[in-house]
Design a protein around this motif. Sequence first.
Motif, short mmCIF file in Angstrom:
data_model
loop_
_atom_site.label_atom_id
_atom_site.label_comp_id
_atom_site.label_asym_id
_atom_site.label_seq_id
_atom_site.Cartn_x
_atom_site.Cartn_y
_atom_site.Cartn_z
N ALA A 156 0.80 -1.23 0.00
CA ALA A 156 0.00 0.00 0.00
C ALA A 156 0.84 1.28 0.00
O ALA A 156 0.59 2.18 -0.81
N PRO A 157 1.83 1.44 0.87
CA PRO A 157 2.59 2.70 0.87
C PRO A 157 3.40 2.91 -0.41
O PRO A 157 3.64 4.06 -0.80
N TRP A 158 3.80 1.82 -1.06
CA TRP A 158 4.56 1.97 -2.30
C TRP A 158 3.69 2.49 -3.44
O TRP A 158 4.18 3.18 -4.35
N GLU A 193 1.70 4.80 -3.34
CA GLU A 193 1.57 6.26 -3.26
C GLU A 193 2.67 6.97 -4.04
O GLU A 193 2.60 8.18 -4.25
N THR A 253 -2.58 -5.11 -1.22
CA THR A 253 -3.23 -4.07 -0.41
C THR A 253 -4.40 -4.59 0.42
O THR A 253 -4.55 -4.17 1.58
N THR A 304 9.26 0.22 3.98
CA THR A 304 8.35 1.17 3.34
C THR A 304 9.17 2.28 2.70
O THR A 304 10.39 2.39 2.94
N PRO A 305 8.55 3.15 1.89
CA PRO A 305 9.29 4.26 1.29
C PRO A 305 9.97 5.16 2.31
O PRO A 305 10.96 5.82 1.99
N GLU A 306 9.46 5.17 3.54
CA GLU A 306 10.07 6.00 4.57
C GLU A 306 11.49 5.55 4.92
O GLU A 306 12.26 6.32 5.47
#
Length: 306
Positions: free
Chosen positions: A18-20, A22, A46, A290-292
């Motif tokens: 899910a975060p990817w 975005e 997701t 995650t992208p973070e």
Amino acid sequence: MIVAACPGQGSQTPGFLAPWLELEGVPELLEAYSDAAEVDLIAHGTTSDADTIRDTRIAQPLIVAASMIAMTQLVQRAQRTADGVAGHSVGELAALNSAGVISSEDAMRLVGIRGRAMADAAAQTPTGMSAVLGGEADAVLALLEELDLTPANYNVAGQIVAAGTLENLAGLAESAPRGVRVMPLQVAGAFHTSYMAPAVETLRAAVAEVEYEEPTHTLWSNRDGAVVTDGQDALDRIVTQVSSPVRWDLCMESFLAAGITGFIEVAPAGALVGLAKRGMRGIPAVAVKTPEDLDAAAELLNGAAQ
């Protein structure tokens, strides 16, 4: 030397993509990957639950797609690649793509075929895998032989993954010696054993149609920890590893011998960083879940370049 690693089956969790999604361009990329693998990666990454994404047909494409996306995003963020790459089990397909051996489309097509073939092979006999934590290696291996189980993964000192029939794995849990813990893994079959022999020929036929290049940077094989310098050899190893043990312990020994100074595990990350902390103590490691986490991984990459 910074090594980037791509994880294997069992690293997926519900909603992890899910975060990817975005990030710009990722939804379109996942749609293309879905077509190549014949799996709806967006839905399964997701909204699908843990039991659904445990299915080998779904899990393997999800993992390889996530690793390739995370690796691409990391390179863009850091403006450089890792010095070397490796993959654990199915993660080796993502590693081959990162090393320039095969295209992302071919990686997704092959992982779709691999996942279906391995699921079909697993359906022939109820089998599974369990991590054996602790104990002296020779004693553990002797017990596995006694119970007609196969050491499928040698992950790190004190952790061997056993594979075989569910009945024999239950016997392992009951007869584990003092100080040894047996933990069933969330996989659908005895991967990397002779039970997967039917999948080998299916994948061999698919690989024969793939165009390949020579590796652009250091690529380690999880079969024996060796550096692979030939594209055809890399593809051949992808085929044979389906029914042969994963030697991640030897990969980490090779990383250390090569002078590793940092370790990055791309999504869906966590397991390999955990092994690195035990097998390569003192080496900085970043898990890109995650992208973070991309900034920390890029900092490690760029710190090595300075």
